[in-house]
Design a protein around this motif. Sequence first.
Motif, PDB file in Angstrom:
ATOM      1  N   TYR A   1       0.843  -1.191   0.000  1.00  0.00           N
ATOM      2  CA  TYR A   1       0.000   0.000   0.000  1.00  0.00           C
ATOM      3  C   TYR A   1       0.876   1.237   0.000  1.00  0.00           C
ATOM      4  N   SER A   2       0.307   2.334  -0.456  1.00  0.00           N
ATOM      5  CA  SER A   2       1.013   3.618  -0.481  1.00  0.00           C
ATOM      6  C   SER A   2      -0.014   4.716  -0.207  1.00  0.00           C
ATOM      7  N   ARG A   3       0.130   5.382   0.931  1.00  0.00           N
ATOM      8  CA  ARG A   3      -0.817   6.430   1.326  1.00  0.00           C
ATOM      9  C   ARG A   3      -0.322   7.808   0.879  1.00  0.00           C
ATOM     10  N   ILE A   4      -1.211   8.774   0.974  1.00  0.00           N
ATOM     11  CA  ILE A   4      -0.832  10.176   0.808  1.00  0.00           C
ATOM     12  C   ILE A   4      -0.804  10.780   2.207  1.00  0.00           C
ATOM     13  N   VAL A   5       0.367  11.189   2.632  1.00  0.00           N
ATOM     14  CA  VAL A   5       0.553  11.737   3.975  1.00  0.00           C
ATOM     15  C   VAL A   5       1.031  13.176   3.854  1.00  0.00           C
ATOM     16  N   ASP A   6       0.269  14.106   4.418  1.00  0.00           N
ATOM     17  CA  ASP A   6       0.600  15.538   4.330  1.00  0.00           C
ATOM     18  C   ASP A   6       0.814  15.973   2.882  1.00  0.00           C
ATOM     19  N   GLY A   7      -0.020  15.438   2.010  1.00  0.00           N
ATOM     20  CA  GLY A   7       0.035  15.835   0.608  1.00  0.00           C
ATOM     21  C   GLY A   7       1.105  15.159  -0.215  1.00  0.00           C
ATOM     22  N   VAL A   8       1.848  14.238   0.386  1.00  0.00           N
ATOM     23  CA  VAL A   8       2.946  13.562  -0.318  1.00  0.00           C
ATOM     24  C   VAL A   8       2.695  12.059  -0.325  1.00  0.00           C
ATOM     25  N   ARG A   9       2.854  11.433  -1.482  1.00  0.00           N
ATOM     26  CA  ARG A   9       2.673   9.984  -1.552  1.00  0.00           C
ATOM     27  C   ARG A   9       3.882   9.282  -0.952  1.00  0.00           C
ATOM     28  N   GLU A  10       3.618   8.399   0.002  1.00  0.00           N
ATOM     29  CA  GLU A  10       4.707   7.694   0.676  1.00  0.00           C
ATOM     30  C   GLU A  10       5.188   6.508  -0.137  1.00  0.00           C
ATOM     31  N   ALA A  11       6.385   6.032   0.197  1.00  0.00           N
ATOM     32  CA  ALA A  11       6.940   4.850  -0.460  1.00  0.00           C
ATOM     33  C   ALA A  11       6.072   3.636  -0.133  1.00  0.00           C
ATOM     34  N   PRO A  12       5.929   2.679  -1.064  1.00  0.00           N
ATOM     35  CA  PRO A  12       5.098   1.499  -0.812  1.00  0.00           C
ATOM     36  C   PRO A  12       5.591   0.696   0.384  1.00  0.00           C
ATOM     37  N   LYS A  13       4.631   0.162   1.130  1.00  0.00           N
ATOM     38  CA  LYS A  13       4.931  -0.696   2.276  1.00  0.00           C
ATOM     39  C   LYS A  13       4.147  -1.991   2.127  1.00  0.00           C
ATOM     40  N   ALA A  14       4.734  -3.094   2.585  1.00  0.00           N
ATOM     41  CA  ALA A  14       4.063  -4.388   2.499  1.00  0.00           C
ATOM     42  C   ALA A  14       3.063  -4.540   3.639  1.00  0.00           C
ATOM     43  N   PHE A  15       1.947  -5.217   3.340  1.00  0.00           N
ATOM     44  CA  PHE A  15       1.007  -5.576   4.389  1.00  0.00           C
ATOM     45  C   PHE A  15       1.637  -6.647   5.276  1.00  0.00           C
ATOM     46  N   ASN A  16       0.982  -6.949   6.393  1.00  0.00           N
ATOM     47  CA  ASN A  16       1.553  -7.895   7.350  1.00  0.00           C
ATOM     48  C   ASN A  16       1.655  -9.310   6.773  1.00  0.00           C
ATOM     49  N   ALA A  17       2.388 -10.161   7.474  1.00  0.00           N
ATOM     50  CA  ALA A  17       2.679 -11.511   6.989  1.00  0.00           C
ATOM     51  C   ALA A  17       1.435 -12.375   6.883  1.00  0.00           C
ATOM     52  N   ASP A  18       0.403 -12.098   7.674  1.00  0.00           N
ATOM     53  CA  ASP A  18      -0.818 -12.889   7.599  1.00  0.00           C
ATOM     54  C   ASP A  18      -1.552 -12.629   6.283  1.00  0.00           C
ATOM     55  N   ILE A  19      -1.508 -11.395   5.822  1.00  0.00           N
ATOM     56  CA  ILE A  19      -2.112 -11.070   4.530  1.00  0.00           C
ATOM     57  C   ILE A  19      -1.234 -11.585   3.395  1.00  0.00           C
ATOM     58  N   ASN A  20       0.073 -11.381   3.511  1.00  0.00           N
ATOM     59  CA  ASN A  20       1.005 -11.813   2.468  1.00  0.00           C
ATOM     60  C   ASN A  20       1.493 -13.235   2.720  1.00  0.00           C
ATOM     61  N   ALA A  21       0.551 -14.154   2.812  1.00  0.00           N
ATOM     62  CA  ALA A  21       0.882 -15.567   2.991  1.00  0.00           C
ATOM     63  C   ALA A  21       0.399 -16.345   1.783  1.00  0.00           C
TER      64      ALA A  21
END
Length: 288
Positions: free
Chosen positions: A170-190
């Motif tokens: 996922y990649s959110r918009i924080v304070d008007g800036v798109r953040e670098a992608p982050k992986a969901f937790n291991a239970d989702i990415n199984a």
Amino acid sequence: MKEISINRLSTSTALLIAVFIGGCGHLTQSEASQNKTRYLGQFPPGMTPERFAPGLVSTDNLEIGGVFTPNMEEFYFIRQVPDEEVESKVIQYVSGVWQDAAPAVDVGFISPNGERMYVGNEYRERTATGWSEKKSLGAPFDAIPIMRLTSSAAGTYVFDEREEIGTLRYSRIVDGVREAPKAFNADINAGRWTAHPYIAADESYLIWDSERSGGYGSTDLYISFRQEDGSWGPAINMGEDINSPYEDGGGRLSPDGKYFFFDRINLDELVADIYWVDAQIIETLRPD
């Protein structure tokens, strides 16, 4: 999901067509009018999934990914007739009638506001006459082999990658800036073939498909609900009412939030159909 001849139908390219079928139960005049204008004339399903528009959308060919625009006046889809090229189509509601439109672009996920259509790591913008040419999402997304990218109303991207051991990020918009992608937790990415995520418009839940132990067959649909502290809850198999011995995936909600759509692919018989079910089935899975 694993690759098949229609390129796994995995770019989330959407499909469409219309058919009028017999109803179940009695509808009010208002409901009947809404079905005519919003769901290609189809009578809605209950809590048991049904093939969407059999004979027109769901046929003996391979069809997946039907998506509506937010105004519910266009429905896009992809179809492949055996031994022929993949074909994208669109039907529009014009002057009180659903009708074939110009050949559809290679459609993907349409943003909640209807202004963008995401196709892998590219997107199109809505124009006065249709859709723009595809544009790159830019770094770092252009370096990721994305199959499906969806977005929330707040602009959060949720996406997968074309890998057997896929990772949802996922990649959110924080304070008007798109953040670098982050992986969901291991239970989702199984599991394997973890792919085709759908983020709810309000980010209250995430749906995706994956092949993992304890499932009903090949790939199954899973859901995770957002917790009060902002974290994601455990991966919940969406159950035998949704999943089958075949490949079930590509889940998405209709723009009005009333119906859950997904794809079912039988690789042995090379059949792929679009199914829909009352979206209340999602609430039956929410932990107490």
